[in-house]
Design a protein around this motif. Structure first.
Motif, PDB file in Angstrom:
ATOM      1  N   GLY A 110    -117.558  50.531  35.884  1.00 23.00           N
ATOM      2  CA  GLY A 110    -116.747  49.595  35.127  1.00 23.00           C
ATOM      3  C   GLY A 110    -117.385  48.236  35.005  1.00 23.00           C
ATOM      4  O   GLY A 110    -116.714  47.214  35.072  1.00 23.00           O
TER       5      GLY A 110
ATOM      6  N   TYR B  67    -113.063  46.765  32.202  1.00 23.91           N
ATOM      7  CA  TYR B  67    -113.507  47.904  31.393  1.00 23.91           C
ATOM      8  C   TYR B  67    -113.125  47.726  29.925  1.00 23.91           C
ATOM      9  O   TYR B  67    -113.942  47.833  29.036  1.00 23.91           O
ATOM     10  CB  TYR B  67    -112.924  49.193  31.945  1.00 23.91           C
TER      11      TYR B  67
ATOM     12  N   PRO C  60    -101.522  54.001  35.492  1.00 26.13           N
ATOM     13  CA  PRO C  60    -102.876  54.378  35.068  1.00 26.13           C
ATOM     14  C   PRO C  60    -102.927  55.707  34.340  1.00 26.13           C
ATOM     15  O   PRO C  60    -103.685  55.869  33.385  1.00 26.13           O
ATOM     16  CB  PRO C  60    -103.641  54.418  36.402  1.00 26.13           C
TER      17      PRO C  60
ATOM     18  N   ARG D  68    -106.320  56.205  32.328  1.00 25.35           N
ATOM     19  CA  ARG D  68    -107.342  55.724  33.243  1.00 25.35           C
ATOM     20  C   ARG D  68    -107.420  56.602  34.492  1.00 25.35           C
ATOM     21  O   ARG D  68    -106.457  57.238  34.880  1.00 25.35           O
ATOM     22  CB  ARG D  68    -107.049  54.277  33.645  1.00 25.35           C
TER      23      ARG D  68
ATOM     24  N   GLY E  36    -110.570  50.665  35.974  1.00 26.10           N
ATOM     25  CA  GLY E  36    -109.844  51.389  34.940  1.00 26.10           C
ATOM     26  C   GLY E  36    -110.699  52.212  34.004  1.00 26.10           C
ATOM     27  O   GLY E  36    -110.492  52.182  32.793  1.00 26.10           O
TER      28      GLY E  36
ATOM     29  N   PRO F  35    -112.038  55.581  32.038  1.00 27.08           N
ATOM     30  CA  PRO F  35    -111.267  56.691  31.465  1.00 27.08           C
ATOM     31  C   PRO F  35    -111.083  57.843  32.453  1.00 27.08           C
ATOM     32  O   PRO F  35    -111.939  58.102  33.297  1.00 27.08           O
ATOM     33  CB  PRO F  35    -112.125  57.127  30.266  1.00 27.08           C
TER      34      PRO F  35
END
Length: 302
Positions: free
Chosen positions: A17, A28, A76, A81, A267, A269
């Motif tokens: 990140g 991010y 999240p 995330r 965060g 993906p």
């Protein structure tokens, strides 16, 4: 077997990140683009007056704004995330396939060579892919299982009980490493990473030379130079090399834990949970093999 692919994962900007927001803050997700007038994409800020799609937002009433502020924050998982739960689930899946493959390889030892070559190829492919491929990662886990099952069955026939000892040893090293990481006493600092990469390169070079000597019949021991004693002593080289390799594998776990923590914090993906699971699987397979070999060398006189 792709040992030590984790530094590649730890340097992946998507995992760590290490991007930036437009205003310079680490993170991010980028800030939405601005036009030349400093306004949003459609000409006005998100909460302007009027109708959406014509330079203004559709949230013009105070009650609408208050409703938005009163809503709970998205989790999240809802924002796509990666979470620790994602990593745990994906790692459980890959390790489960390793166990299934190992059970097959145990009863069909002839598949060990298939698992060794296939696992090595897919390990390298997954390590250098920019985007994780779940199917390839799961296939890697299954092939590594075939290899582990075959070599475990072979050594168990020579040294009864060695597989249980190796499994207990692997779980113990994993647990101790995780506790040390959670306590904050051990971290993959830039300086530690330099020493780790140098030691890893040296170990990889030794392993390649040792394999070549075994293939061409220069050494007669089961583990090549590892089976030979250090000159002037009765201590096999394998004891020293094995302890070094186990230490490298343990630190590789620290690298994995650090990468996962940074990924969750920044965060990244959710799909990168597969990369984290792949890294942990590679390291645990490597750790198990090193402990199994060390135990075989220590029990070589039985």
């Amino acid at each position: 077997m792709a040992a030590g692919g984790n530094p590649l994962l730890s340097n992946n900007p998507a995992i760590t990140g290490r991007g930036q927001y437009q205003d310079g803050r680490a993170g991010y997700a980028p800030v939405p683009p601005q036009n030349s007038y400093g306004q949003g994409r459609f000409g006005q800020g998100q909460f302007g007056h009027g109708q959406p799609g014509h330079g203004q937002s559709g949230y013009g009433q105070p009650n609408d704004l208050q409703d938005l502020y009163n809503r709970p924050s998205a989790t999240p998982s809802q924002t796509g995330r990666m979470t620790f739960d994602d990593v745990i689930v994906k790692t459980t899946m890959t390790l489960g396939l390793v166990v299934v493959g190992a059970a097959i390889g145990w009863f069909v030892p002839g598949l060990m060579l298939v698992g060794l070559i296939g696992g090595l190829v897919l390990g390298l492919v997954n390590a250098f892919k920019r985007e994780p491929a779940p199917a390839l990662i799961l296939a890697y886990a299954a092939l590594e299982g075939l290899f582990l099952g075959g070599i475990s069955s072979f050594l168990e026939g020579i040294y009864p009980g060695i597989v249980v000892q190796a499994v207990v040893g692997t779980l113990s090293v994993f647990a101790v490493t995780l506790l040390l990481f959670r306590s904050g006493k051990v971290r993959a600092t830039p300086r530690a990473m330099k020493f780790f990469l140098i030691a890893l390169a040296g170990y990889a070079l030794f392993s390649m030379v040792n394999l070549g000597l075994m293939v061409f019949g220069v050494t007669s021991g089961m583990f090549g130079l590892n089976s030979a004693n250090i000159p002037g002593t009765s201590i096999p080289w394998g004891l020293v090399i094995g302890l070094l390799a186990i230490g490298l594998a343990a630190f590789s776990l620290i690298v994995d834990f650090t990468s996962i923590s940074e990924g969750v914090r920044n965060g990244v993906p959710a799909r990168y949970a597969w990369s984290a699971a792949f890294g942990l699987t590679v390291t645990l397979v490597w750790l198990y093999v090193e402990i199994l070999r060390l135990l075989a060398i220590l029990r070589g006189d039985e």
